[in-house]
Write a protein that holds these residues in place. Structure first.
Motif, PDB file in Angstrom:
ATOM      1  N   ASP A  52      10.010 -10.937  -7.573  1.00 40.76           N
ATOM      2  CA  ASP A  52      10.942  -9.808  -7.656  1.00 40.76           C
ATOM      3  C   ASP A  52      10.943  -9.016  -6.345  1.00 40.76           C
ATOM      4  OD1 ASP A  52      12.759  -7.919  -8.510  1.00 40.76           O
ATOM      5  OD2 ASP A  52      11.396  -6.930  -9.910  1.00 40.76           O
ATOM      6  N   THR A  53      11.215  -9.741  -5.257  1.00 41.22           N
ATOM      7  CA  THR A  53      11.147  -9.126  -3.931  1.00 41.22           C
ATOM      8  C   THR A  53      12.247  -8.083  -3.687  1.00 41.22           C
ATOM      9  OG1 THR A  53      12.425 -10.972  -3.001  1.00 41.22           O
ATOM     10  CG2 THR A  53      10.018 -11.125  -2.898  1.00 41.22           C
ATOM     11  N   LYS A  54      13.285  -8.085  -4.512  1.00 39.17           N
ATOM     12  CA  LYS A  54      14.311  -7.045  -4.365  1.00 39.17           C
ATOM     13  C   LYS A  54      13.737  -5.677  -4.734  1.00 39.17           C
ATOM     14  CE  LYS A  54      18.390  -9.950  -5.096  1.00 39.17           C
ATOM     15  NZ  LYS A  54      19.590 -10.207  -5.941  1.00 39.17           N
ATOM     16  N   GLY A  85       4.329  -5.667  -7.984  1.00 37.15           N
ATOM     17  CA  GLY A  85       4.190  -4.376  -8.659  1.00 37.15           C
ATOM     18  C   GLY A  85       2.976  -4.247  -9.553  1.00 37.15           C
ATOM     19  N   THR A  86       2.164  -5.289  -9.649  1.00 35.47           N
ATOM     20  CA  THR A  86       0.959  -5.257 -10.491  1.00 35.47           C
ATOM     21  C   THR A  86      -0.283  -5.321  -9.615  1.00 35.47           C
ATOM     22  OG1 THR A  86       2.088  -6.338 -12.342  1.00 35.47           O
ATOM     23  CG2 THR A  86      -0.311  -6.443 -12.328  1.00 35.47           C
ATOM     24  N   ILE A 135     -10.228  -1.571   4.494  1.00 38.40           N
ATOM     25  CA  ILE A 135      -9.251  -2.604   4.843  1.00 38.40           C
ATOM     26  C   ILE A 135      -7.959  -2.281   4.109  1.00 38.40           C
ATOM     27  CG2 ILE A 135      -8.635  -5.054   4.745  1.00 38.40           C
ATOM     28  CD1 ILE A 135     -11.583  -5.740   4.667  1.00 38.40           C
ATOM     29  N   ASN A 136      -6.872  -2.235   4.846  1.00 41.75           N
ATOM     30  CA  ASN A 136      -5.553  -2.057   4.237  1.00 41.75           C
ATOM     31  C   ASN A 136      -4.586  -3.020   4.923  1.00 41.75           C
ATOM     32  OD1 ASN A 136      -5.597   0.414   2.289  1.00 41.75           O
ATOM     33  ND2 ASN A 136      -6.778   1.069   4.080  1.00 41.75           N
ATOM     34  N   ILE A 137      -4.130  -4.004   4.172  1.00 41.25           N
ATOM     35  CA  ILE A 137      -3.261  -5.049   4.705  1.00 41.25           C
ATOM     36  C   ILE A 137      -1.951  -5.070   3.926  1.00 41.25           C
ATOM     37  CG2 ILE A 137      -2.983  -7.517   5.138  1.00 41.25           C
ATOM     38  CD1 ILE A 137      -5.169  -6.288   6.836  1.00 41.25           C
ATOM     39  N   THR A 138      -0.854  -5.234   4.648  1.00 37.27           N
ATOM     40  CA  THR A 138       0.460  -5.365   4.022  1.00 37.27           C
ATOM     41  C   THR A 138       1.138  -6.636   4.529  1.00 37.27           C
ATOM     42  OG1 THR A 138       0.733  -2.959   3.825  1.00 37.27           O
ATOM     43  CG2 THR A 138       2.737  -4.301   3.733  1.00 37.27           C
ATOM     44  N   LEU A 139       1.698  -7.400   3.598  1.00 34.99           N
ATOM     45  CA  LEU A 139       2.409  -8.632   3.934  1.00 34.99           C
ATOM     46  C   LEU A 139       3.804  -8.570   3.322  1.00 34.99           C
ATOM     47  CD1 LEU A 139       2.177 -11.578   5.112  1.00 34.99           C
ATOM     48  CD2 LEU A 139       1.627 -12.281   2.763  1.00 34.99           C
ATOM     49  N   PRO A 140       4.858  -8.579   4.139  1.00 32.63           N
ATOM     50  CA  PRO A 140       6.211  -8.617   3.583  1.00 32.63           C
ATOM     51  C   PRO A 140       6.376  -9.864   2.712  1.00 32.63           C
ATOM     52  CG  PRO A 140       6.265  -8.077   5.918  1.00 32.63           C
ATOM     53  CD  PRO A 140       4.860  -8.511   5.607  1.00 32.63           C
ATOM     54  N   ALA A 141       6.734  -9.680   1.457  1.00 31.49           N
ATOM     55  CA  ALA A 141       6.763 -10.804   0.518  1.00 31.49           C
ATOM     56  C   ALA A 141       7.701 -11.920   0.974  1.00 31.49           C
ATOM     57  CB  ALA A 141       7.165 -10.309  -0.873  1.00 31.49           C
ATOM     58  N   GLU A 142       8.851 -11.555   1.523  1.00 39.24           N
ATOM     59  CA  GLU A 142       9.822 -12.570   1.925  1.00 39.24           C
ATOM     60  C   GLU A 142       9.514 -13.180   3.292  1.00 39.24           C
ATOM     61  OE1 GLU A 142      13.884 -11.481   1.437  1.00 39.24           O
ATOM     62  OE2 GLU A 142      13.682 -11.151  -0.731  1.00 39.24           O
ATOM     63  N   ILE A 183       3.424  -7.348  -0.388  1.00 39.02           N
ATOM     64  CA  ILE A 183       2.162  -7.698  -1.031  1.00 39.02           C
ATOM     65  C   ILE A 183       1.078  -6.921  -0.292  1.00 39.02           C
ATOM     66  CG2 ILE A 183       0.498  -9.573  -1.405  1.00 39.02           C
ATOM     67  CD1 ILE A 183       2.966 -11.468  -1.480  1.00 39.02           C
ATOM     68  N   LYS A 184       0.186  -6.273  -1.034  1.00 41.61           N
ATOM     69  CA  LYS A 184      -0.787  -5.387  -0.390  1.00 41.61           C
ATOM     70  C   LYS A 184      -2.218  -5.701  -0.824  1.00 41.61           C
ATOM     71  CE  LYS A 184       2.467  -1.519   0.029  1.00 41.61           C
ATOM     72  NZ  LYS A 184       2.706  -0.091  -0.273  1.00 41.61           N
ATOM     73  N   TYR A 185      -3.139  -5.363   0.074  1.00 45.41           N
ATOM     74  CA  TYR A 185      -4.565  -5.471  -0.233  1.00 45.41           C
ATOM     75  C   TYR A 185      -5.265  -4.217   0.256  1.00 45.41           C
ATOM     76  CZ  TYR A 185      -9.445  -6.919  -0.308  1.00 45.41           C
ATOM     77  OH  TYR A 185     -10.800  -6.971  -0.561  1.00 45.41           O
TER      78      TYR A 185
END
Length: 197
Positions: free
Chosen positions: A95-97, A127-128, A70-77, A102-104
């Motif tokens: 710190d969306t700049k 970033g963590t 599973i690889n999911i990406t969500l644009p933070a903004e 956000i990833k899983y």
């Protein structure tokens, strides 16, 4: 003896071949992601429907036999609340700049029963990266698979401090709930997208 061995090998290779042929990528056709939290004034939520990604499944007879990745990406903004001012504070905390997404990513999986799976995966936020165990519910609907689950996290888990607003009058609580509802579609098929209700 040779005949018995030959038959066993044939059965094993046939089974492996069937499973290999049943393994395919599914894309996120529809999704809802929600972050729910508290403050000293009121509870709050932020929602997004812009998650995307790829999930590799082994499916036989319309049933998931294995969740391979599973690889999911969500644009933070893409996460929005009902108030722009709150969104701005959230984006500053995330710190969306610097960290746009956000990833899983799945690391390990254990099947409990036909509809319940325990996943261990890595969330990367601001970033963590940190590993969490997630129990998900999986259902099938006309060739689509729907994955639902949630996680309890804290701001501290990802090196963030709970945000404040209105000159410190409004203070967010330390804990957050991540809720997701993901509809997967076989990317090789051109079917109408299922609408989440």
């Amino acid at each position: 003896m040779k005949t018995t061995t030959s038959i066993l090998l044939t059965v094993i290779f046939t089974t492996l071949s069937i499973q290999a042929n049943a393994q395919r990528n599914y894309t996120v056709a529809k999704s809802t992601f929600e972050v729910a939290g508290t403050s000293n004034i009121h509870d709050w939520t932020m929602k997004s429907t812009e998650g995307n990604g790829v999930v590799n499944l082994t499916v036989i007879d319309s049933k998931i036999i294995e969740i391979n990745s599973i690889n999911i990406t969500l644009p933070a903004e893409s996460l929005k609340s009902t108030k722009t001012s709150m969104d701005d504070v959230a984006y500053e905390t995330l710190d969306t700049k610097t960290y746009k997404n956000i990833k899983y990513a799945l690391k390990a999986v254990n099947k409990v029963n036909e509809t319940t799976w325990n996943l261990t995966g890595t969330y990367t936020i601001a970033g963590t990266s940190k590993d969490f165990r997630t129990q998900i519910n999986v259902t099938a609907n006309n060739g689509f698979f729907i994955l639902k689950g949630s996680n309890q996290i804290t701001f501290a888990d990802f090196g963030m401090s709970p945000p404040t607003a209105a000159l410190g009058v409004v203070k967010a609580g330390k804990e957050l709930t991540l809720i997701f509802n993901i509809v997967l579609n076989d990317y090789t098929k051109n079917e109408n997208v299922l609408v989440i209700k």
